[in-house]
Enzyme design. Structure first.
Site, PDB file in Angstrom:
ATOM      1  N   SER A 126       0.894  10.079  10.084  1.00  0.00           N
ATOM      2  CA  SER A 126       2.138  10.758  10.453  1.00  0.00           C
ATOM      3  C   SER A 126       2.726  10.033  11.646  1.00  0.00           C
ATOM      4  CB  SER A 126       1.858  12.221  10.805  1.00  0.00           C
ATOM      5  OG  SER A 126       2.982  12.824  11.443  1.00  0.00           O
ATOM      6  N   TYR A 139      -3.040  18.761  14.976  1.00  0.00           N
ATOM      7  CA  TYR A 139      -2.408  17.838  14.044  1.00  0.00           C
ATOM      8  C   TYR A 139      -2.427  16.413  14.597  1.00  0.00           C
ATOM      9  CZ  TYR A 139       0.809  16.270  10.398  1.00  0.00           C
ATOM     10  OH  TYR A 139       1.375  15.618   9.333  1.00  0.00           O
TER      11      TYR A 139
END
Length: 227
Positions: A126, A139
């Site tokens: 990401s 995350y």
């Protein structure tokens, strides 16, 4: 060339489903590993990526039944937004288990099959795997981990298995559903179509032997978390 038989984690929705559709369109077969069944009638196994043993078993079953495994794309991912002190420890750790440990478990189980075909792996990190933001410690930790894992995997398997790190920006998927309003993209947020990212995955898988797309960032041109 490619895609052949491609195992896709999280292939029932979002980027995984978009990639599975591209694999089908290219004449290949997506082998789906997810907690829910995909809409398309393709080979599928239900598994929770936080369960390493179940993940390994599902990978072996899909690869064995398909006859061969040409590639793996680890699209599955979850999140638990909030300040570190506010996110329950179990929820926080589940993000790391699914995003990082689940990626490693999938690839580990697939390696013997990929070695037979000189196959390829595309992992999904990401933009928050290279840029940290508040209220996303789980995350970011998991996706920073995927970046390091993938780079080490590329060095470890060089010349035997192709390895690509995908760094996508935000996409218009159900990933943000169920979040508190403050953690959802604004209605006018600049997000990518997951089909465009899926085509980039297919491009990486289609590289000829001896040539590899090691890392790629695919995001909206006005992505706020990149660079």
């Amino acid at each position: 060339m490619m895609p052949g038989n491609v195992l896709v984690t999280g292939g029932a929705s979002g980027l995984g489903a978009a990639t599975a559709a591209e694999i089908l369109a290219a004449g290949g077969t997506p082998l789906i590993l997810d907690r829910k069944a995909p809409d398309e009638k393709v080979p599928y196994r239900k598994a929770d990526l936080a369960d390493t043993a179940a993940t390994a078993e599902a990978v072996h079953e899909l690869a064995t039944e398909a006859g061969r495994l040409d590639a793996v794309f680890t699209a599955a991912g979850i999140d638990a937004c909030g300040a570190l002190a506010d996110v329950p420890a179990d929820d926080w750790e589940q993000v790391v288990k699914v995003n990082l440990l689940g990626t490693a478990a999938t690839v580990r189980a697939a390696l013997p099959h990929l070695a037979e075909t000189r196959g390829k792996v595309v992992t999904c990190a990401s933009t928050l795997g290279v840029k940290a933001v508040s209220d996303a410690t789980a995350y970011c930790a998991s996706k920073f981990g995927v970046v390091g894992f993938t780079r080490a995997l590329a060095a470890e398997t060089a010349g035997r298995i192709g390895v690509t790190l995908l760094v996508p920006g935000g996409m218009r998927t159900g990933f943000f559903d169920g979040r508190p309003e403050q953690y959802r993209p604004a209605p006018d947020a600049k997000l990518n179509d997951p089909r465009d990212v899926a085509r980039a995955v297919l491009f990486a898988l289609g590289q000829p032997p001896g040539s590899e797309l090691r890392e790629m960032v695919v995001c909206c041109s006005e992505e706020t978390s990149w660079p």
